[in-house]
Design a protein around this motif. Structure first.
Motif, PDB file in Angstrom:
ATOM      1  N   GLY A 203       0.810  -1.214   0.000  1.00 46.10           N
ATOM      2  CA  GLY A 203       0.000   0.000   0.000  1.00 46.10           C
ATOM      3  C   GLY A 203       0.842   1.262   0.000  1.00 46.10           C
ATOM      4  N   GLU A 204       1.919   1.212   0.774  1.00 42.66           N
ATOM      5  CA  GLU A 204       2.784   2.392   0.906  1.00 42.66           C
ATOM      6  C   GLU A 204       3.458   2.716  -0.427  1.00 42.66           C
ATOM      7  OE1 GLU A 204       5.756   1.700   3.867  1.00 42.66           O
ATOM      8  OE2 GLU A 204       6.710   3.636   3.501  1.00 42.66           O
ATOM      9  N   ILE A 205       3.964   1.696  -1.117  1.00 48.68           N
ATOM     10  CA  ILE A 205       4.623   1.940  -2.411  1.00 48.68           C
ATOM     11  C   ILE A 205       3.598   2.463  -3.420  1.00 48.68           C
ATOM     12  CG2 ILE A 205       5.812   0.853  -4.363  1.00 48.68           C
ATOM     13  CD1 ILE A 205       7.173  -0.986  -2.289  1.00 48.68           C
ATOM     14  N   ALA A 206       2.391   1.867  -3.408  1.00 50.85           N
ATOM     15  CA  ALA A 206       1.343   2.334  -4.336  1.00 50.85           C
ATOM     16  C   ALA A 206       1.053   3.824  -4.095  1.00 50.85           C
ATOM     17  CB  ALA A 206       0.083   1.497  -4.162  1.00 50.85           C
ATOM     18  N   ARG A 207       0.983   4.204  -2.816  1.00 54.59           N
ATOM     19  CA  ARG A 207       0.695   5.610  -2.476  1.00 54.59           C
ATOM     20  C   ARG A 207       1.817   6.529  -2.963  1.00 54.59           C
ATOM     21  NH1 ARG A 207       2.402   7.536   2.136  1.00 54.59           N
ATOM     22  NH2 ARG A 207       2.171   5.562   3.248  1.00 54.59           N
ATOM     23  N   MET A 208       3.059   6.076  -2.740  1.00 52.48           N
ATOM     24  CA  MET A 208       4.203   6.895  -3.167  1.00 52.48           C
ATOM     25  C   MET A 208       4.282   7.003  -4.690  1.00 52.48           C
ATOM     26  SD  MET A 208       7.014   5.218  -0.619  1.00 52.48           S
ATOM     27  CE  MET A 208       8.399   5.578  -1.694  1.00 52.48           C
ATOM     28  N   ALA A 209       3.687   6.012  -5.387  1.00 51.59           N
ATOM     29  CA  ALA A 209       3.861   5.927  -6.846  1.00 51.59           C
ATOM     30  C   ALA A 209       2.837   6.729  -7.632  1.00 51.59           C
ATOM     31  CB  ALA A 209       3.794   4.451  -7.265  1.00 51.59           C
ATOM     32  N   GLN A 210       2.026   7.540  -6.929  1.00 48.95           N
ATOM     33  CA  GLN A 210       0.934   8.217  -7.635  1.00 48.95           C
ATOM     34  C   GLN A 210       1.427   9.268  -8.633  1.00 48.95           C
ATOM     35  OE1 GLN A 210      -2.978   8.694  -5.350  1.00 48.95           O
ATOM     36  NE2 GLN A 210      -1.429   8.608  -3.758  1.00 48.95           N
ATOM     37  N   ASN A 211       0.660   9.368  -9.734  1.00 45.73           N
ATOM     38  CA  ASN A 211       0.936  10.318 -10.816  1.00 45.73           C
ATOM     39  C   ASN A 211       2.350  10.207 -11.384  1.00 45.73           C
ATOM     40  OD1 ASN A 211      -1.683  11.407 -10.378  1.00 45.73           O
ATOM     41  ND2 ASN A 211      -0.827  12.525  -8.608  1.00 45.73           N
ATOM     42  N   PRO A 212       2.698   9.044 -11.862  1.00 42.85           N
ATOM     43  CA  PRO A 212       4.062   8.866 -12.383  1.00 42.85           C
ATOM     44  C   PRO A 212       4.255   9.562 -13.720  1.00 42.85           C
ATOM     45  CG  PRO A 212       2.764   6.892 -12.819  1.00 42.85           C
ATOM     46  CD  PRO A 212       1.879   7.823 -12.019  1.00 42.85           C
ATOM     47  N   GLU A 213       5.492  10.000 -13.947  1.00 36.24           N
ATOM     48  CA  GLU A 213       5.851  10.584 -15.253  1.00 36.24           C
ATOM     49  C   GLU A 213       6.604   9.537 -16.057  1.00 36.24           C
ATOM     50  OE1 GLU A 213       8.378  13.847 -14.316  1.00 36.24           O
ATOM     51  OE2 GLU A 213       6.843  14.796 -13.051  1.00 36.24           O
ATOM     52  N   GLN A 214       6.631   9.732 -17.387  1.00 34.43           N
ATOM     53  CA  GLN A 214       7.445   8.849 -18.223  1.00 34.43           C
ATOM     54  C   GLN A 214       8.894   8.878 -17.740  1.00 34.43           C
ATOM     55  OE1 GLN A 214       6.960   6.632 -20.972  1.00 34.43           O
ATOM     56  NE2 GLN A 214       9.119   6.270 -20.442  1.00 34.43           N
ATOM     57  N   GLY A 215       9.467   7.693 -17.545  1.00 31.80           N
ATOM     58  CA  GLY A 215      10.839   7.605 -17.051  1.00 31.80           C
ATOM     59  C   GLY A 215      11.855   7.886 -18.143  1.00 31.80           C
ATOM     60  N   PRO A 216      13.110   8.142 -17.744  1.00 31.62           N
ATOM     61  CA  PRO A 216      14.169   8.449 -18.712  1.00 31.62           C
ATOM     62  C   PRO A 216      14.842   7.173 -19.222  1.00 31.62           C
ATOM     63  CG  PRO A 216      15.021   8.612 -16.487  1.00 31.62           C
ATOM     64  CD  PRO A 216      13.583   8.187 -16.354  1.00 31.62           C
ATOM     65  N   ASP A 375       5.172  -2.121 -10.493  1.00 26.97           N
ATOM     66  CA  ASP A 375       4.870  -1.429  -9.240  1.00 26.97           C
ATOM     67  C   ASP A 375       5.687  -0.132  -9.191  1.00 26.97           C
ATOM     68  OD1 ASP A 375       3.110  -3.549  -8.457  1.00 26.97           O
ATOM     69  OD2 ASP A 375       4.896  -4.741  -8.132  1.00 26.97           O
ATOM     70  N   GLY A 376       5.842   0.428  -8.005  1.00 26.05           N
ATOM     71  CA  GLY A 376       6.457   1.747  -7.938  1.00 26.05           C
ATOM     72  C   GLY A 376       7.880   1.780  -8.487  1.00 26.05           C
ATOM     73  N   ILE A 377       8.164   2.779  -9.329  1.00 28.53           N
ATOM     74  CA  ILE A 377       9.531   3.057  -9.801  1.00 28.53           C
ATOM     75  C   ILE A 377       9.753   4.538  -9.493  1.00 28.53           C
ATOM     76  CG2 ILE A 377      11.146   2.816 -11.725  1.00 28.53           C
ATOM     77  CD1 ILE A 377       8.772   1.578 -13.328  1.00 28.53           C
ATOM     78  N   PHE A 378      10.955   4.876  -9.019  1.00 29.16           N
ATOM     79  CA  PHE A 378      11.158   6.260  -8.586  1.00 29.16           C
ATOM     80  C   PHE A 378      12.486   6.804  -9.074  1.00 29.16           C
ATOM     81  CE2 PHE A 378       8.577   3.910  -5.578  1.00 29.16           C
ATOM     82  CZ  PHE A 378       7.470   4.727  -5.438  1.00 29.16           C
ATOM     83  N   LEU A 379      12.443   8.053  -9.506  1.00 28.12           N
ATOM     84  CA  LEU A 379      13.671   8.776  -9.792  1.00 28.12           C
ATOM     85  C   LEU A 379      14.192   9.281  -8.445  1.00 28.12           C
ATOM     86  CD1 LEU A 379      14.973   9.382 -12.533  1.00 28.12           C
ATOM     87  CD2 LEU A 379      13.928  11.651 -12.422  1.00 28.12           C
ATOM     88  N   VAL A 380      15.452   9.002  -8.156  1.00 29.89           N
ATOM     89  CA  VAL A 380      16.034   9.438  -6.879  1.00 29.89           C
ATOM     90  C   VAL A 380      16.956  10.618  -7.163  1.00 29.89           C
ATOM     91  CG1 VAL A 380      17.351   8.695  -4.842  1.00 29.89           C
ATOM     92  CG2 VAL A 380      16.051   7.008  -6.160  1.00 29.89           C
ATOM     93  N   GLU A 381      16.633  11.752  -6.604  1.00 27.24           N
ATOM     94  CA  GLU A 381      17.487  12.922  -6.803  1.00 27.24           C
ATOM     95  C   GLU A 381      17.740  13.600  -5.466  1.00 27.24           C
ATOM     96  OE1 GLU A 381      17.127  14.927 -11.180  1.00 27.24           O
ATOM     97  OE2 GLU A 381      15.322  14.865  -9.982  1.00 27.24           O
ATOM     98  N   ASN A 382      18.978  13.548  -5.030  1.00 26.80           N
ATOM     99  CA  ASN A 382      19.376  14.150  -3.747  1.00 26.80           C
ATOM    100  C   ASN A 382      18.417  13.776  -2.613  1.00 26.80           C
ATOM    101  OD1 ASN A 382      21.522  15.476  -5.050  1.00 26.80           O
ATOM    102  ND2 ASN A 382      20.053  16.993  -5.813  1.00 26.80           N
ATOM    103  N   GLY A 383      18.163  12.502  -2.513  1.00 26.60           N
ATOM    104  CA  GLY A 383      17.333  12.014  -1.415  1.00 26.60           C
ATOM    105  C   GLY A 383      15.835  12.113  -1.654  1.00 26.60           C
ATOM    106  N   THR A 436      16.161   1.321 -20.697  1.00 29.75           N
ATOM    107  CA  THR A 436      15.585   1.693 -22.001  1.00 29.75           C
ATOM    108  C   THR A 436      14.074   1.885 -21.851  1.00 29.75           C
ATOM    109  OG1 THR A 436      15.287  -0.630 -22.612  1.00 29.75           O
ATOM    110  CG2 THR A 436      17.337   0.412 -23.301  1.00 29.75           C
ATOM    111  N   ARG A 437      13.444   2.392 -22.924  1.00 37.18           N
ATOM    112  CA  ARG A 437      11.988   2.565 -22.919  1.00 37.18           C
ATOM    113  C   ARG A 437      11.499   2.608 -24.358  1.00 37.18           C
ATOM    114  NH1 ARG A 437      10.904   8.739 -23.101  1.00 37.18           N
ATOM    115  NH2 ARG A 437      12.987   9.533 -23.408  1.00 37.18           N
ATOM    116  N   ALA A 438      10.223   2.361 -24.538  1.00 38.68           N
ATOM    117  CA  ALA A 438       9.644   2.453 -25.871  1.00 38.68           C
ATOM    118  C   ALA A 438       9.559   3.919 -26.262  1.00 38.68           C
ATOM    119  CB  ALA A 438       8.260   1.832 -25.889  1.00 38.68           C
TER     120      ALA A 438
END
Lengths: 440, 472
Positions: A203-216, A375-383, A436-438
């Motif tokens: 549940g916690e990861i799902a909450r943190m993962a809201q409104n994701p942007e296209q990854g790099p 499931d949740g994927i996150f860009l990590v930038e300075n913490g 990579t990404r499509a």
């Protein structure tokens, strides 16, 4: 079931077979599957069966007998015998282990409370509610309870018994279509079972993962959650079998004694791990299970072996039989000394991957593969963590192991649909991972 | 099959509103050969009964391989108890769609019955692959070959009058071949040739010819292979590549149980929503069919594991989403009739929504017509690495055997062209489809515990315009 085993062994010897292994199972398994916050189906399996391995002048054969009448057993043995007589011998067969052996009880592998558990649905509800409390809208997953008796008899003097239990849950929580998280918990004794932690993490990861942007895409430092790294190590576990190497399914071919990973990496198979989901007292030929170091400080030490393959290579069995195909019991990546916070603050700009699935290889011997974060994927930038989506890990397994820069100090035992060989692993920081990404 | 009727009666007596019992028996042999050494014989003889019930809107399943009244009765008791308990953790009761049921019996005939041949004779097929591969002169130091045959017998009975008896033989050969030439290594892993029927089908198919073609192509790739073009080019995919693409990005996301979330924790959900029926997902020339009734196909059946008669399912017709794959539970949820897609791997597994033989329907182009006006492109013949996200939208296929197309001609091999694309972009980019359909076998994974069921995937060649190709 030893009476059945004895009867099979006696009849097999009468018919002239050489090595004989009789492995009886008595199994009770219960499953509760759930989705959309409700139970979709509940199942029960009760099974008695015998796995049989026989050898006749270097010809080998195996079968599973499920109807255990004396008449059927004799018929099965005679069928095997007549089928084997015309066969070509397996020239690299070198026999099974010489018993008997002494076995030690392994702590936390049996719990009567699991057998006596009447109704596991409350655990399902606990997990669902924990995920909902964290903000999930839909929760899906599966719970199992296990009770298994193993009865092993061999023509080389082994008579061994092991009885084990287990309970495990896998929980996936969703908010919208693109926001999800996953948590698992697999244990062998009821008092250590923690379905709430699995639901809460999902549940916690799902909450943190809201409104994701296209990854790099590009090359990034990646923090793999234990759930994600367990997937890669579970695929790798097959490649540590000497059988897989001979058959052309391993990047470890011809690399004994070589450096195949960062010096931080020590990977073991621990067959006798307390509370391990794959733990057993003995392997399929009766050798007591143990700890085997596969990779030590980055250097590849050994393939997993049974007695026959060990003799072929002039060494000792690692107690991983499978009579035809040795295999791992519980893969363990030794932890490091980094706290989770330290790991995340180490990454200036990178990616945190909480789970992966669908790992597939372009070339097994080279180790080239890709796998999809889910499931949740996150860009990590300075913490700071920012949710992203739609990326793929495209890299090489050995390069990933060589790129490990830091290991968390806490380990997690993972076993679920995508991690069929249980894996114990900490959080892992790998540098320079191909993403990579499509683009259409 | 008195035990089946007994099981259904007992379940109804215990309060089930619906009950079904399925007997399955599988007999067969499998053989492996590793680097020329026979690895031993595996004899399969398995049978048992699975019982599925609905009680108070909850679903329970239990199975046993002890075929006595006592044991079956115990399994029924467990299934009913589990269903009752499960019903308490449901928001709405499970209902099944109304269907017509039949009393039928069918079987697939074998011209060469594999039961009449010894393991040694079957091993000859693998030896023939070894010999033919060696005769090419290509250096193939790792060779892993398997043969297997299985006769699947089933009897299905339910409380609504269904009685379906079937007998389907299945034969299969697989190989993993590692080619090392000129200090470089290429691999053709898990290549399978497989059919429903007798040994004559394997003999006619000549798997050794496929193996020879593979190692020769890999050798040529090593010596002559160049980088594939990068950026936007045209791409022609073979029936094999079209097959994996329709399986992954059309078949799976159209499974109704996945669309409605039942597989969410394992195989995932779907980008497709019930309201998307009638929406465009591909170009006019794209039609995708899933058809269990193709004779001798690897995914063959005539009645599904809920007793519903099978038929071809048009998943996409001329680019429009037309039908989902359904079983009775999810047909009812969608207000439809089941289209017979419920399959179970064995007696100890529940029937769930599955594909059978999924293919890209043929168009009107010859292969020459497909490539004649391509200025710069790639022809992808076979693939190794592939995967797709769990909503079935972002996928990747990497070519094993592939060639450059230049000014309408096939040129030198190219190394590992990578197609990484979304489902909608993939099927919208197809502007022409070939005339001839071919099928390739596979094992489709889904469910928990996992049920790897035999399927065919295939179709015709397809031409994709303006595709962003990658290099490793």
């Amino acid at each position: 079931m030893f009476d059945v085993n004895e009867f099979i062994l006696k009849k097999a010897k009468e018919l002239g077979f050489g090595d004989v292994v009789v492995l009886g199972y008595e199994m009770d398994r219960r499953q509760v599957r759930f989705a959309n916050n409700e139970i979709t189906v509940a199942k029960n399996w009760h099974e008695r069966k015998v796995e049989l391995f026989v050898e006749l002048e270097k010809r080998v054969a195996g079968t599973t007998i499920t109807e255990l009448s004396e008449e059927n057993i004799e018929r099965t043995l005679k069928t095997l015998l007549s089928n084997m007589k015309g066969m070509a011998p397996k020239e690299d067969y070198h026999g099974i282990a010489e018993g008997p052996f002494q076995y030690k009880d392994i702590p936390e592998t049996f719990d009567k409370a699991i057998i006596e558990l009447d109704e596991p649905n409350e655990y399902v509800e606990t997990a669902i509610n924990a995920a909902l409390e964290e903000g999930a809208k839909r929760v899906a997953g599966v719970l199992y309870t296990d009770h298994k008796g193993l009865y092993l008899t061999t023509s080389n003097g082994v008579e061994a018994f092991d009885e084990g239990t287990g309970i495990e849950i896998s929980v996936r929580a969703f908010i919208g279509d693109l926001e999800s998280g996953h948590g698992t918990n697999s244990v062998r004794v009821l008092k250590k079972f923690d379905p709430e932690s699995a639901g809460r993490k999902a549940g916690e990861i799902a909450r943190m993962a809201q409104n994701p942007e296209q990854g790099p895409e590009g090359r990034f430092d990646v923090i793999f959650d234990p759930l994600a790294f367990a997937n890669l190590l579970s695929y790798m576990s097959f490649m540590t079998s000497a059988y897989a190497a001979e058959a052309g399914f391993s990047f470890l071919v011809n690399k004994l004694g070589q450096k195949v990973a960062s010096e931080l990496v020590t990977i073991k198979d621990v067959g006798n791990m307390p509370n391990g989901y794959g733990t057993r007292k003995f392997d399929d030929e009766g050798v007591p299970t143990r700890e085997t170091t596969i990779i030590e400080n980055g250097t590849f030490k050994t393939f997993l072996l049974n007695t026959s393959l060990a003799k072929k290579y002039g060494t000792e069995t690692t107690a991983n039989a499978g009579l035809i195909m040795p295999h791992a019991w519980n893969i363990v990546l030794e932890p490091g000394d980094w706290s989770k916070e330290e790991l995340f603050s180490e990454v200036k700009r990178g990616i945190y991957i909480t789970n992966v699935w669908y790992t597939r290889f372009q070339n097994y011997v080279a180790g080239d593969f890709s796998t999809i974060p889910r499931d949740g994927i996150f860009l990590v930038e300075n913490g700071e963590l920012r949710p992203i989506r739609n990326i793929r890990v495209s890299d090489n397994l050995q390069r990933i192991l060589e790129g490990i820069r830091a290991l968390g100090k806490e380990s997690y035992h993972i076993h679920w649909w995508e991690v069929s060989t249980p894996v114990t692993t900490p959080y892992v920081l790998v540098e320079d991972v191909g993403i990579t990404r499509a683009t259409k | 099959m008195e035990l089946l009727e007994f099981a259904v009666e007992k379940a109804l007596e215990r309060g089930a509103s619906y009950a079904e019992a399925r007997y399955e028996e599988k007999n067969g042999t499998s053989l492996a050969m590793k680097n020329g050494n026979p690895e031993g014989l595996e004899v399969l003889a398995d049978k048992g009964i699975g019982i599925r019930v609905l009680v108070d809107g909850g679903m329970g399943f239990a199975s046993t391989n002890v075929l006595t009244k006592e044991s079956v009765s115990e399994a029924v008791k467990k299934a009913v108890k589990l269903a009752k308990a499960a019903s308490k953790v449901r928001n709405e009761p499970i209902r099944f769609s109304e269907e017509d049921f039949h009393r039928v019996s069918y079987k697939v005939k074998m011209k060469k019955d594999f039961r009449d041949f010894s393991p040694e004779e079957k091993l000859e097929i693998l030896k023939k692959i070894e010999e033919e591969v060696k005769a090419t002169g290509v250096n193939v130091p790792m060779r892993y070959l398997t043969y297997s045959d299985q006769l699947w017998k089933k009897v299905f009975v339910n409380s609504e009058g269904a009685y379906v008896k079937s007998k389907i033989p299945r034969v299969s050969v697989t190989y993993n071949l590692v080619v090392i030439e000129n200090g470089q290594m290429e691999q053709a892993p898990f290549v399978q040739r497989a059919f429903s029927g007798g040994l004559e089908l394997i003999e006619k198919d000549e798997p050794w010819k496929w193996a020879v073609k593979d190692v020769q192509a890999l050798k040529r790739l090593i010596y002559e292979g160049k980088k594939p073009p990068e950026g936007k080019v045209d791409l022609v995919i073979s029936p094999e590549v079209a097959g994996i693409a329709v399986h992954e990005s059309v078949g799976h996301p159209y499974e109704a149980d996945r669309i409605l979330g039942r597989e969410a924790a394992q195989a995932g959900e779907s980008f497709v929503k019930p309201g998307m029926l009638g929406e465009r997902i591909g170009s006019e020339v794209v039609t995708v069919i899933d058809d269990p009734t193709i004779p001798n196909s690897w995914g063959f059946y005539l009645y599904d594991d809920e007793g519903v008669k099978a038929r071809p399912r048009y998943l996409i017709r001329n680019g429009i989403i037309t039908e989902f794959l359904t079983n009775r539970e999810y047909a009812a949820k969608l207000g439809q009739r089941s289209n017979g897609s419920a399959r179970a791997l064995n007696y100890n597994r529940e029937p769930i929504v599955r594909m059978a033989n999924t293919y890209l329907a043929p168009g009107d182009h010859s292969f020459e017509e497909l490539i004649e006006d391509i200025k710069l492109g790639v022809y992808m013949v076979s693939f190794n690495e592939w995967n797709i996200d769990d909503r079935r939208y972002q996928q990747r296929y990497i070519g094993r055997e592939a060639y450059l197309i230049e000014n309408g001609e096939i040129k030198h091999p190219v190394r590992r062209p990578i197609l990484e694309i979304t489902t909608k972009a993939l099927w919208s980019s197809v502007d022409a489809v070939g005339k001839d359909v071919e099928f390739y076998p596979g094992t489709c994974g889904k469910g928990e515990p996992s049920q790897g069921v035999p399927v065919w995937m295939g179709g015709a060649h397809a031409r994709l315009r303006d595709i962003p190709l990658r290099r490793p």
